[in-house]
Design an enzyme around this catalytic site. Structure first.
Site, short mmCIF file in Angstrom:
data_model
loop_
_atom_site.label_atom_id
_atom_site.label_comp_id
_atom_site.label_asym_id
_atom_site.label_seq_id
_atom_site.Cartn_x
_atom_site.Cartn_y
_atom_site.Cartn_z
N THR A 220 64.01 25.92 23.04
CA THR A 220 64.48 24.65 23.59
C THR A 220 65.78 24.20 22.92
OG1 THR A 220 63.73 22.38 24.06
CG2 THR A 220 63.28 23.20 21.88
N THR B 197 54.99 21.45 25.47
CA THR B 197 56.27 20.85 25.83
C THR B 197 56.12 19.34 25.74
OG1 THR B 197 57.97 20.73 27.55
CG2 THR B 197 55.70 20.83 28.31
N GLY B 198 57.24 18.65 25.73
CA GLY B 198 57.19 17.20 25.64
C GLY B 198 57.65 16.70 24.29
N ARG C 185 67.66 16.98 13.74
CA ARG C 185 66.29 16.78 14.20
C ARG C 185 65.69 18.12 14.67
NH1 ARG C 185 63.29 17.67 19.24
NH2 ARG C 185 61.60 16.17 19.31
N THR D 270 61.48 22.26 27.53
CA THR D 270 61.25 23.47 26.74
C THR D 270 60.59 24.54 27.58
OG1 THR D 270 60.86 22.14 24.78
CG2 THR D 270 59.86 24.33 24.79
N SER E 13 68.17 22.21 29.28
CA SER E 13 67.30 21.80 28.17
C SER E 13 66.89 22.99 27.30
CB SER E 13 66.05 21.12 28.72
OG SER E 13 65.39 21.97 29.62
N1 ASP Z 1 59.17 19.75 22.73
C1 ASP Z 1 60.60 19.70 22.72
C2 ASP Z 1 61.07 18.96 21.53
O1 ASP Z 1 60.47 17.97 21.14
C3 ASP Z 1 61.25 19.07 23.91
C4 ASP Z 1 60.45 19.07 25.16
O2 ASP Z 1 59.70 19.99 25.44
O3 ASP Z 1 60.63 18.09 25.89
O4 ASP Z 1 62.08 19.33 21.00
#
Ligand code: ASP
Length: 332
Positions: free
Chosen positions: A207, A240-241, A217, A189, A87
């Site tokens: 990330t 993150t997220g 995107r 991330t 990731s």
């Molecule tokens: N925050 C990151 C994104 O939206 C991905 C993640 O941390 O899950 O690209």
């Protein structure tokens, strides 16, 4: 008379002022001492399990009185360069058209910032972000322009799509169901924030973003104020997220501003998560489809975190060692 009254007034004022000054001096001395005794440094925090290995690399630098900026760059390069981490960086899952596109940003104690988004073929986007910060008059480069800049700086063009990610993508193509899956598993991330021995803060975030995202995107991770923010007077935060939700609330800037208002790092993260929860409800979306996690560190070396749903953890390395901590969460 007039002179005498003035004298009395002046001297009363002067003694009051003296008292206030004394109190001020005592108070600020107490504060300075508290600060001296309580500050924990150096210290480094980073998101998820892979934060443990990343912290090791950062600690090597911090422990030798190195700069937080160098530490966070070196730290996040570990998962970036590891093809088994799917990731971040090399090995990251591609977008829905099969391109591995990377997002990263970096911020130092003087509010210097650098960022790249939708960058292809470069294993260490964080170092390109640092080069944007140090070698250009700009703060953000994207796509083809970011790649051209990286190549001009001597970065090598490489294929970042590993077999496992390609297989997963081909499997995904069979259904081609474009609904970003909430990533609440333990790989995401890497955001890293550190306070060095000199008392300076820096942060880095990198990330490959959401797996099978639309081409082009960009998430929160390369956006200063969303995926990362550092204010050397107050503290630092990273996220993150679900990037779209973090951007919606300018997440990490919010966390730092809440710490400025006196919140502890954990309270600040919790309040930012509460903002995500509220906006999700206002927008009539299902909170179960969303994960957002924040980690925060203040100038005294106090730290904390909070997230929407269980499953998010982070790694902390200070003089007491390197360990993983489960974040508190909203959705019980
Ligand atoms: N925050 C990151 C994104 O939206 C991905 C993640 O941390 O899950 O690209």
């Amino acid at each position: 008379m007039n002179t005498r009254r003035n004298f009395i007034k002046t001297s009363a004022f002067a003694s009051a002022a003296l008292l206030v000054n004394k109190l001020d001096a005592a108070e600020s001395e107490k504060f300075a001492n508290d600060f001296k005794t309580k500050v924990v440094k150096p210290i480094v925090l980073s998101t998820w399990n892979f934060g443990l290995k990343a912290n090791e690399a950062a600690w090597e630098i911090l422990n030798k009185n190195g700069k937080a900026l160098d530490a966070v760059e070196a730290g996040v390069k570990i998962p970036e360069g590891d093809p088994a981490e799917r990731s971040v960086g090399y090995g990251g899952r591609p977008d829905r058209d099969g391109h591995v596109t990377l997002d990263a940003c970096i911020m130092d104690e003087n509010a210097n910032i650098g960022s790249v988004a939708c960058l292809e073929f470069i294993k260490h986007p964080i170092s390109v972000a640092r080069a944007v910060m140090e070698k250009t008059p700009h703060v953000m480069l994207v796509g083809e322009g970011a790649l051209q800049f990286a190549l001009s700086q001597g970065f090598i063009k490489e294929n970042l799509l590993v077999d496992e990610s390609e297989k997963e993508w081909k499997e995904w193509l069979k259904t081609n169901n474009y609904k970003p899956v909430v990533n609440i598993e333990n790989h995401d991330t890497i955001g890293m924030i550190a306070l060095d021995a000199n008392g300076d803060l820096s942060g880095a975030c990198t990330t490959s973003g959401m797996a099978f995202k639309m081409h082009g995107r960009v998430g929160d991770s390369p956006i200063i104020g969303a995926g990362l923010y550092v204010d050397n007077e107050i503290g630092a935060a990273t996220a993150t997220g679900h990037g779209e939700e973090v951007i919606r609330i300018a997440g990490c800037h919010l966390v730092v501003e809440l710490m400025r208002q006196g919140k502890t790092p954990e309270q600040a993260c919790k309040e930012a998560v509460a903002r995500v929860v509220k906006l999700t409800a206002n927008r009539k979306k299902n909170l179960k489809d969303i994960q957002v996690g924040f980690i925060a560190l203040n100038k005294k070396g106090e730290y904390g975190s909070f997230c929407v749903q269980s499953g998010f953890n982070y790694a902390v390395y200070d003089a007491s060692g390197n360990r993983l901590i489960d974040a508190g969460f909203h959705l019980k």
